[in-house]
Design a protein around this motif. Sequence first.
Motif, PDB file in Angstrom:
ATOM      1  N   GLY B 171       0.789  -1.228   0.000  1.00 53.61           N
ATOM      2  CA  GLY B 171       0.000   0.000   0.000  1.00 53.61           C
ATOM      3  C   GLY B 171       0.819   1.275   0.000  1.00 53.61           C
ATOM      4  O   GLY B 171       0.391   2.278   0.557  1.00 53.61           O
ATOM      5  N   ARG B 173       1.626   2.997  -2.685  1.00 49.87           N
ATOM      6  CA  ARG B 173       1.003   3.809  -3.744  1.00 49.87           C
ATOM      7  C   ARG B 173       2.020   4.446  -4.685  1.00 49.87           C
ATOM      8  O   ARG B 173       1.712   5.397  -5.397  1.00 49.87           O
ATOM      9  CB  ARG B 173       0.075   4.884  -3.139  1.00 49.87           C
ATOM     10  N   VAL B 185      -6.523   2.374  -8.716  1.00 53.59           N
ATOM     11  CA  VAL B 185      -7.328   2.889  -7.616  1.00 53.59           C
ATOM     12  C   VAL B 185      -6.815   2.276  -6.319  1.00 53.59           C
ATOM     13  O   VAL B 185      -6.130   1.249  -6.330  1.00 53.59           O
ATOM     14  CB  VAL B 185      -8.835   2.557  -7.802  1.00 53.59           C
ATOM     15  N   PHE B 186      -7.142   2.928  -5.206  1.00 53.00           N
ATOM     16  CA  PHE B 186      -6.673   2.427  -3.915  1.00 53.00           C
ATOM     17  C   PHE B 186      -7.860   2.109  -3.023  1.00 53.00           C
ATOM     18  O   PHE B 186      -8.858   2.814  -3.047  1.00 53.00           O
ATOM     19  CB  PHE B 186      -5.789   3.480  -3.246  1.00 53.00           C
ATOM     20  N   TRP B 188      -9.052   2.628   0.127  1.00 55.69           N
ATOM     21  CA  TRP B 188      -8.766   3.442   1.297  1.00 55.69           C
ATOM     22  C   TRP B 188      -9.396   2.848   2.554  1.00 55.69           C
ATOM     23  O   TRP B 188      -8.920   3.067   3.661  1.00 55.69           O
ATOM     24  CB  TRP B 188      -9.270   4.874   1.084  1.00 55.69           C
ATOM     25  N   LYS B 213      -8.406  -4.004   1.971  1.00 52.89           N
ATOM     26  CA  LYS B 213      -8.125  -2.670   2.475  1.00 52.89           C
ATOM     27  C   LYS B 213      -6.631  -2.391   2.382  1.00 52.89           C
ATOM     28  O   LYS B 213      -5.800  -3.259   2.625  1.00 52.89           O
ATOM     29  CB  LYS B 213      -8.580  -2.599   3.950  1.00 52.89           C
ATOM     30  N   GLY B 214      -6.281  -1.172   1.990  1.00 49.53           N
ATOM     31  CA  GLY B 214      -4.883  -0.772   1.992  1.00 49.53           C
ATOM     32  C   GLY B 214      -4.059  -1.312   0.833  1.00 49.53           C
ATOM     33  O   GLY B 214      -2.834  -1.306   0.900  1.00 49.53           O
ATOM     34  N   THR B 215      -4.744  -1.795  -0.231  1.00 48.47           N
ATOM     35  CA  THR B 215      -3.991  -2.274  -1.402  1.00 48.47           C
ATOM     36  C   THR B 215      -4.488  -1.562  -2.660  1.00 48.47           C
ATOM     37  O   THR B 215      -5.518  -0.900  -2.651  1.00 48.47           O
ATOM     38  CB  THR B 215      -4.147  -3.787  -1.610  1.00 48.47           C
TER      39      THR B 215
END
Lengths: 438, 316
Positions: B171, B173, B185-186, B188, B213-215
């Motif tokens: 994560g 980014r 896209v992430f 969040w 989550k977080g990927t």
Amino acid sequence: MKTEYDQLVKDLAPRTFGWKGNTWLAFLAAIILVGLYSYVQQLRQGLVITGMRDYALWGIYISNFVFFVAISLVGSLITAILRLSGVRWSTPLTRISEIIAVAAIAMAGITIMIDMGRPDRIFNLVLHGRLQSPIIWDVIVISTYLVLSLLFLYYPLLPDFKILGDSSPYGNLRNWYSRLSFNWSGNRAQKKIYNTSIMLLSVLIIPVAFAIHTVTAWLFETTYRPGWDSTNFGPYFVAGAFVAGSGVVIAIMFVLRKAYGLENYITDSHFDKMAKVLVMLCLVYLYFNINEYLMPTYKSTQEEAAHLRSLFYGEYAWIFWVVMLGGLLVPVVILLFPKGRKPVPIFVVSLAIVLGAWWKRYLIVIPTLSHPFLPIQGVPESWHHYSPTWMEWSITFATLAAALLIITLCVRFLPIVPIHETAEERGLVEDRGISHSI
Amino acid sequence: MSNENKTEGKTRRSFVEQGLKLGLFAAGGVLLNKALESEVEAQDAVEVMSTDGVLMQVPSSAVAHHHDETKSTYHPREGFPGRKFVMVVDLAKCRNARKCQSSCNKNHYITGENAWIKIYKMQDSGSSSPYWQPTLCQHCDEPPCVKVCPVDATFKRRDGIVLIDTDRCIGCRFCMAACPYSVRVFNWSDPAQTELIEQAAYSPDYAGVPGKKGTVDKCDFCPHMIDKGEMPHCVTACPNDVFSFGDMYEDTVTNGSGQSFKLSRLLKERAGYRLMENLGTEPSVCYLPPSDRAVDFEEGLGNYSEYESVTKTEQP
């Protein structure tokens, strides 16, 4: 001579905190606790608690990280570069600089972990690390710099620990000081090793210091984005780091001098000289800023032009001009005058420089992300503008407070001005071959 | 002696008899098998494209079948061997129907606020004509995202597809910062998909199932559909045959209606181009310019929503 020596040791030895010190500690602890609460929320809910979204994908966590890496370079500047240049007046400042460097680089490491979406997978960096990635380069150089800085802080402490271990008023800590001095006796053989080690560290730490901020600059330069896609970024960041770090050292040395009554050791002359160093560094930084912001106005692509417009008279104009004028140009002008180089004016100027440095890094990270190549469409309107949430701010403030806490704890237990080196410089101790310039 | 000879003679004869019976049986079996096979093959015709772009039917026996043998060696990180996937997007046909987007959102159980395929309202300069541009991951041959990933979570396969292993993603980014096409896209927050999806066995070649989550997530060129011999969801969902998908090595792309085209000829005749070619990313998605348009650009405005690409009805 002995009594003068005793006085020196008494002046420079660490003291217990009075109500002021304890209030300061409580203040820092409170900020950190609020930040911890926010971070727990972030672990549970995800990075959604921040103001970052798919376009503003990096925010103040990253600009704060860059700020910490920048500050940490001052260790190598004061303790290594000035030392290798044969400068003697900077000796009283070496301890403070190294403490700041260690605190800053440690908090840089923690701050970047806070930005991770999956901190539970941090060991993937080791298990599956790709050497082709600038992030892995950053992990390597930052870890290296942390180790070198810790050594650089510790080695000159050996003689001081011996002194503190021997001195009378420091009761229960005396044992610890003695132990940490590792049987330092100052004999010829030990001095030889000591000198060689310090010299090696001084030489090694300079390229590593340049590397940490150059590699951090490359986190941005290795992308295509306008505002980041600049060949100037490496040296530009390093120059800015020296400015920011020097500002922090001056600010903290002013506070400590007042708090501990160290006017005898950190004199007005020290402020004057540091101010001159700061002016020189600011002018170098100004040169890089001209290359980064002024030259592209002569010709730029559509995207670069849009980015510059947002900085000069668009969304970020206020921050840009306050930072450039208040954080760089006005300080330089003030410091060019001898009256401006007195402790109090310099202290105010250094605060402006440090604040400006923090917001300069904000200007480096966020505006570029609001100008992607393809238009921002298909996402909620709030995603068009980045606004950090209170939780994001609280976590950021907590990291800054934690850095100050590390510095405070070091100041509480370590002599802020090197005792042994100062004694030798004043001829109070028989100089048995230790050299200061190398 | 003669008695022994007689018994030996008897056993030898029965042996030879048995041998002959066995031999005849075997031969008969083989012939029968061959007869049956050739019967099946004679009925089986395969449609192939000749090197000059002519579609024709040939008996299956004349064609070498490679795909079946290699099925067992498929690995999500290596991809389909011997294939290189490409997509062609015909901007002259796009009317912003956004069926590609809804199908992708639905079939990948997207619960966030940023779709993996977005139909941009493009206008290259003040005086040029506006057009609709469906933009998805370009599966670049020089992917900037793969270059910067610190943990090898995003990777390029030999079949050209760029995927993300969201079991490994930390994560950071960086890939999102590096991508010039803004296609990543992430997550969040927790994607909050249905329990059924959240408990699905995850593989990088079916992105988003489940999301984490977080990927980071993005278009995966639907390897889970290719594996079934079908087209990616956007290709089949488009009512205007905007998308064509195929194999560069076969020089063939097929659209949602099942029509196939010779890729190199299509790109040559229609002046195909790629997005941001000057960046050197070598995308696998080619665009056909919006000239001789099927309908006016304005017809798509009714369906345009500047601030939404994933509607609540699409979320499970």
